[in-house]
Design a protein around this motif. Structure first.
Motif, mmCIF file in Angstrom:
data_model
loop_
_atom_site.group_PDB
_atom_site.id
_atom_site.type_symbol
_atom_site.label_atom_id
_atom_site.label_comp_id
_atom_site.label_asym_id
_atom_site.label_seq_id
_atom_site.Cartn_x
_atom_site.Cartn_y
_atom_site.Cartn_z
ATOM 1 N N ASP A 47 20.741 -48.467 99.851
ATOM 2 C CA ASP A 47 21.697 -47.434 100.240
ATOM 3 C C ASP A 47 22.387 -47.000 98.947
ATOM 4 O OD1 ASP A 47 23.844 -45.881 101.046
ATOM 5 O OD2 ASP A 47 24.305 -47.134 102.778
ATOM 6 N N CYS A 48 22.113 -45.788 98.513
ATOM 7 C CA CYS A 48 22.563 -45.305 97.205
ATOM 8 C C CYS A 48 23.743 -44.345 97.296
ATOM 9 C CB CYS A 48 21.393 -44.625 96.501
ATOM 10 S SG CYS A 48 19.963 -45.697 96.290
ATOM 11 N N ASP A 49 24.438 -44.338 98.409
ATOM 12 C CA ASP A 49 25.530 -43.395 98.631
ATOM 13 C C ASP A 49 26.575 -43.436 97.514
ATOM 14 O OD1 ASP A 49 27.019 -41.447 100.144
ATOM 15 O OD2 ASP A 49 28.354 -43.080 100.747
ATOM 16 N N LYS A 50 26.875 -44.609 96.999
ATOM 17 C CA LYS A 50 27.918 -44.745 95.976
ATOM 18 C C LYS A 50 27.348 -44.971 94.567
ATOM 19 C CE LYS A 50 31.554 -46.425 99.093
ATOM 20 N NZ LYS A 50 31.468 -45.325 99.932
ATOM 21 N N LEU A 51 26.048 -44.785 94.433
ATOM 22 C CA LEU A 51 25.419 -44.896 93.119
ATOM 23 C C LEU A 51 25.696 -43.600 92.357
ATOM 24 C CD1 LEU A 51 23.564 -46.672 91.331
ATOM 25 C CD2 LEU A 51 21.626 -45.477 92.353
ATOM 26 N N SER A 52 26.331 -43.711 91.201
ATOM 27 C CA SER A 52 26.769 -42.508 90.495
ATOM 28 C C SER A 52 25.902 -42.132 89.298
ATOM 29 C CB SER A 52 28.215 -42.675 90.026
ATOM 30 O OG SER A 52 28.335 -43.801 89.168
ATOM 31 N N PHE A 53 25.134 -43.086 88.740
ATOM 32 C CA PHE A 53 24.346 -42.773 87.551
ATOM 33 C C PHE A 53 23.162 -43.718 87.440
ATOM 34 C CE2 PHE A 53 23.211 -43.479 83.109
ATOM 35 C CZ PHE A 53 23.019 -42.182 82.662
ATOM 36 N N ILE A 54 22.018 -43.156 87.047
ATOM 37 C CA ILE A 54 20.851 -43.945 86.662
ATOM 38 C C ILE A 54 20.218 -43.267 85.455
ATOM 39 C CG2 ILE A 54 20.377 -44.874 88.975
ATOM 40 C CD1 ILE A 54 18.125 -42.796 89.219
ATOM 41 N N ASP A 55 19.440 -44.041 84.698
ATOM 42 C CA ASP A 55 18.720 -43.463 83.564
ATOM 43 C C ASP A 55 17.230 -43.752 83.723
ATOM 44 O OD1 ASP A 55 18.453 -46.133 82.880
ATOM 45 O OD2 ASP A 55 19.516 -45.967 80.972
ATOM 46 N N SER A 56 16.459 -43.409 82.703
ATOM 47 C CA SER A 56 15.008 -43.590 82.797
ATOM 48 C C SER A 56 14.618 -45.062 82.920
ATOM 49 C CB SER A 56 14.307 -42.960 81.587
ATOM 50 O OG SER A 56 14.766 -43.555 80.395
ATOM 51 N N THR A 57 15.399 -45.944 82.335
ATOM 52 C CA THR A 57 15.129 -47.377 82.462
ATOM 53 C C THR A 57 15.249 -47.798 83.925
ATOM 54 O OG1 THR A 57 15.969 -47.764 80.240
ATOM 55 C CG2 THR A 57 15.800 -49.684 81.675
ATOM 56 N N THR A 58 16.244 -47.258 84.598
ATOM 57 C CA THR A 58 16.450 -47.574 86.019
ATOM 58 C C THR A 58 15.302 -47.038 86.863
ATOM 59 O OG1 THR A 58 18.824 -47.390 85.615
ATOM 60 C CG2 THR A 58 18.106 -47.474 87.909
ATOM 61 N N LEU A 59 14.827 -45.836 86.545
ATOM 62 C CA LEU A 59 13.673 -45.296 87.269
ATOM 63 C C LEU A 59 12.491 -46.257 87.135
ATOM 64 C CD1 LEU A 59 13.827 -41.514 86.290
ATOM 65 C CD2 LEU A 59 14.383 -42.520 88.507
ATOM 66 N N GLY A 60 12.268 -46.743 85.917
ATOM 67 C CA GLY A 60 11.197 -47.707 85.684
ATOM 68 C C GLY A 60 11.410 -49.000 86.440
ATOM 69 N N THR A 61 12.656 -49.408 86.567
ATOM 70 C CA THR A 61 12.977 -50.636 87.310
ATOM 71 C C THR A 61 12.645 -50.470 88.788
ATOM 72 O OG1 THR A 61 14.699 -51.186 85.719
ATOM 73 C CG2 THR A 61 14.809 -52.286 87.855
ATOM 74 N N PHE A 62 12.963 -49.309 89.355
ATOM 75 C CA PHE A 62 12.607 -49.058 90.753
ATOM 76 C C PHE A 62 11.083 -49.078 90.927
ATOM 77 C CE2 PHE A 62 16.914 -47.106 91.392
ATOM 78 C CZ PHE A 62 17.292 -47.891 92.464
ATOM 79 N N VAL A 63 10.345 -48.521 89.975
ATOM 80 C CA VAL A 63 8.881 -48.532 90.044
ATOM 81 C C VAL A 63 8.358 -49.967 89.969
ATOM 82 C CG1 VAL A 63 6.747 -47.837 88.879
ATOM 83 C CG2 VAL A 63 8.605 -46.182 89.177
ATOM 84 N N LYS A 64 8.939 -50.765 89.092
ATOM 85 C CA LYS A 64 8.533 -52.172 88.961
ATOM 86 C C LYS A 64 8.778 -52.933 90.276
ATOM 87 C CE LYS A 64 10.705 -54.784 85.789
ATOM 88 N NZ LYS A 64 11.073 -55.383 84.488
ATOM 89 N N LEU A 65 9.919 -52.673 90.899
ATOM 90 C CA LEU A 65 10.204 -53.305 92.195
ATOM 91 C C LEU A 65 9.239 -52.804 93.268
ATOM 92 C CD1 LEU A 65 14.108 -53.167 92.108
ATOM 93 C CD2 LEU A 65 12.715 -55.262 92.176
ATOM 94 N N LEU A 66 8.934 -51.511 93.241
ATOM 95 C CA LEU A 66 7.995 -50.938 94.211
ATOM 96 C C LEU A 66 6.630 -51.602 94.102
ATOM 97 C CD1 LEU A 66 7.276 -48.751 96.332
ATOM 98 C CD2 LEU A 66 6.650 -47.280 94.405
ATOM 99 N N LYS A 67 6.129 -51.769 92.885
ATOM 100 C CA LYS A 67 4.828 -52.414 92.692
ATOM 101 C C LYS A 67 4.830 -53.827 93.258
ATOM 102 C CE LYS A 67 3.315 -49.927 88.589
ATOM 103 N NZ LYS A 67 2.992 -50.042 87.155
ATOM 104 N N CYS A 68 5.909 -54.535 93.042
ATOM 105 C CA CYS A 68 6.033 -55.909 93.534
ATOM 106 C C CYS A 68 5.962 -55.957 95.061
ATOM 107 C CB CYS A 68 7.354 -56.495 93.031
ATOM 108 S SG CYS A 68 7.809 -58.059 93.785
#
Length: 102
Positions: A47-68
């Motif tokens: 739930d990202c309602d209160k997430l205010s900032f992400i960067d390219s490293t975070t995008l990669g982290t979400f991809v890494k979690l997705l693969k897992c």
């Protein structure tokens, strides 16, 4: 600064994210979510309602979690992303590989 609040762990894992996740704390974010997942593998919803900032490293982290989770037959879902953050996922075509809800 980021905050990770676990809302539920069964049957699915639901985590509320707030603040900023960037290069300086992405490894900590990954480790915390991975530890939670490893204890009881399940679908993960952020739930990202209160997430205010992400960067390219975070995008990669979400991809890494997705693969897992996909390797184990589970899914990863992002919901209530701020429009400007959702735009980052769309620009990088990540909306085609992970579920992003309004």
């Amino acid at each position: 600064m980021q905050e990770i609040k676990v809302l539920q762990t069964s049957p699915d894992i639901v985590v509320a994210l707030s603040g900023e996740i960037a290069a300086e704390n992405a490894d900590e974010f990954y480790a915390e979510i991975r530890s939670l997942y490893d204890r009881k593998p399940a679908d993960i919803t952020f739930d990202c309602d209160k997430l205010s900032f992400i960067d390219s490293t975070t995008l990669g982290t979400f991809v890494k979690l997705l693969k897992c989770v996909k390797t184990d037959g589970h899914s990863l879902r992002l919901k209530r992303l701020q429009p400007r953050l959702k735009k980052l996922f769309v620009i990088c075509a990540l909306d085609t590989i992970m579920e992003i809800e309004a």
